[in-house]
Motif scaffolding. Sequence first.
Motif, PDB file in Angstrom:
ATOM      1  N   LEU A   1      33.066  50.185  42.024  1.00  0.00           N
ATOM      2  CA  LEU A   1      32.217  51.030  41.184  1.00  0.00           C
ATOM      3  C   LEU A   1      31.662  52.221  41.957  1.00  0.00           C
ATOM      4  N   GLU A   2      31.287  51.999  43.199  1.00  0.00           N
ATOM      5  CA  GLU A   2      30.792  53.110  44.018  1.00  0.00           C
ATOM      6  C   GLU A   2      31.891  54.146  44.237  1.00  0.00           C
ATOM      7  N   LYS A   3      33.108  53.660  44.453  1.00  0.00           N
ATOM      8  CA  LYS A   3      34.236  54.573  44.664  1.00  0.00           C
ATOM      9  C   LYS A   3      34.517  55.378  43.400  1.00  0.00           C
ATOM     10  N   ILE A   4      34.511  54.719  42.246  1.00  0.00           N
ATOM     11  CA  ILE A   4      34.708  55.424  40.976  1.00  0.00           C
ATOM     12  C   ILE A   4      33.619  56.472  40.802  1.00  0.00           C
ATOM     13  N   ASP A   5      32.394  56.080  41.078  1.00  0.00           N
ATOM     14  CA  ASP A   5      31.263  56.991  40.937  1.00  0.00           C
ATOM     15  C   ASP A   5      31.405  58.191  41.865  1.00  0.00           C
ATOM     16  N   ARG A   6      31.827  57.953  43.087  1.00  0.00           N
ATOM     17  CA  ARG A   6      31.996  59.041  44.054  1.00  0.00           C
ATOM     18  C   ARG A   6      33.076  60.011  43.585  1.00  0.00           C
ATOM     19  N   LEU A   7      34.221  59.463  43.152  1.00  0.00           N
ATOM     20  CA  LEU A   7      35.314  60.308  42.678  1.00  0.00           C
ATOM     21  C   LEU A   7      34.905  61.092  41.431  1.00  0.00           C
ATOM     22  N   ARG A   8      34.148  60.448  40.571  1.00  0.00           N
ATOM     23  CA  ARG A   8      33.671  61.106  39.344  1.00  0.00           C
ATOM     24  C   ARG A   8      32.741  62.263  39.696  1.00  0.00           C
ATOM     25  N   LYS A   9      31.816  62.018  40.585  1.00  0.00           N
ATOM     26  CA  LYS A   9      30.841  63.049  40.969  1.00  0.00           C
ATOM     27  C   LYS A   9      31.504  64.190  41.735  1.00  0.00           C
ATOM     28  N   GLU A  10      32.535  63.889  42.538  1.00  0.00           N
ATOM     29  CA  GLU A  10      33.266  64.940  43.248  1.00  0.00           C
ATOM     30  C   GLU A  10      33.866  65.942  42.279  1.00  0.00           C
ATOM     31  N   ARG A  11      34.217  65.465  41.100  1.00  0.00           N
ATOM     32  CA  ARG A  11      34.819  66.322  40.089  1.00  0.00           C
ATOM     33  C   ARG A  11      33.773  66.958  39.166  1.00  0.00           C
ATOM     34  N   GLY A  12      32.525  66.554  39.353  1.00  0.00           N
ATOM     35  CA  GLY A  12      31.466  67.086  38.504  1.00  0.00           C
ATOM     36  C   GLY A  12      31.498  66.505  37.098  1.00  0.00           C
ATOM     37  N   TRP A  13      32.073  65.313  36.963  1.00  0.00           N
ATOM     38  CA  TRP A  13      32.208  64.676  35.651  1.00  0.00           C
ATOM     39  C   TRP A  13      31.040  63.751  35.365  1.00  0.00           C
ATOM     40  N   SER A  14      30.644  63.715  34.112  1.00  0.00           N
ATOM     41  CA  SER A  14      29.712  62.695  33.645  1.00  0.00           C
ATOM     42  C   SER A  14      30.531  61.440  33.335  1.00  0.00           C
ATOM     43  N   ILE A  15      29.847  60.365  33.035  1.00  0.00           N
ATOM     44  CA  ILE A  15      30.564  59.148  32.627  1.00  0.00           C
ATOM     45  C   ILE A  15      31.344  59.422  31.347  1.00  0.00           C
ATOM     46  N   ASN A  16      30.769  60.230  30.463  1.00  0.00           N
ATOM     47  CA  ASN A  16      31.457  60.576  29.229  1.00  0.00           C
ATOM     48  C   ASN A  16      32.725  61.371  29.506  1.00  0.00           C
ATOM     49  N   ASN A  17      32.677  62.322  30.455  1.00  0.00           N
ATOM     50  CA  ASN A  17      33.883  63.082  30.828  1.00  0.00           C
ATOM     51  C   ASN A  17      34.972  62.139  31.334  1.00  0.00           C
ATOM     52  N   LEU A  18      34.582  61.207  32.203  1.00  0.00           N
ATOM     53  CA  LEU A  18      35.553  60.253  32.726  1.00  0.00           C
ATOM     54  C   LEU A  18      36.139  59.405  31.602  1.00  0.00           C
ATOM     55  N   ALA A  19      35.297  58.966  30.699  1.00  0.00           N
ATOM     56  CA  ALA A  19      35.776  58.157  29.571  1.00  0.00           C
ATOM     57  C   ALA A  19      36.814  58.929  28.761  1.00  0.00           C
ATOM     58  N   MET A  20      36.530  60.201  28.498  1.00  0.00           N
ATOM     59  CA  MET A  20      37.472  61.014  27.718  1.00  0.00           C
ATOM     60  C   MET A  20      38.779  61.220  28.473  1.00  0.00           C
ATOM     61  N   GLU A  21      38.699  61.529  29.755  1.00  0.00           N
ATOM     62  CA  GLU A  21      39.907  61.761  30.552  1.00  0.00           C
ATOM     63  C   GLU A  21      40.737  60.490  30.712  1.00  0.00           C
ATOM     64  N   ALA A  22      40.066  59.349  30.812  1.00  0.00           N
ATOM     65  CA  ALA A  22      40.753  58.070  31.005  1.00  0.00           C
ATOM     66  C   ALA A  22      41.152  57.429  29.679  1.00  0.00           C
TER      67      ALA A  22
END
Length: 104
Positions: free
Chosen positions: A4-25
């Motif tokens: 989860l920390e790794k996912i969070d780090r990768l998400r934040k590196e891209r400037g994505w919110s959880i919602n952005n990640l949900a849409m992309e995934a």
Amino acid sequence: MDVLEKIDRLRKERGWSINNLAMEAILTQSTLNNLYVRKTEPKLSTLRAICNAFGITLAEFFSEDSAPDTVTPSGEDAELMRRISSLNAKQKAALLQFLRAGDN
């Protein structure tokens, strides 16, 4: 490694919110929120979808921690990385095709 920390780090590196990640995934936001609330690791299919959204393989996801530190891009390079990471799969494929055309 905390997945989860790794996912969070990768998400934040891209400037994505959880919602952005949900849409992309192509996952529901509640699926991702539940992972964080329950502090559970995602199922393999969920992690695969997340990795696809990040544009990495499962192997890259798990091996990145052992890789040497990389230089963090800045300026125009950082902007390019940010813009590329926000593209959807179809847009990324079109960009890659365009870039490869310049190799000829």
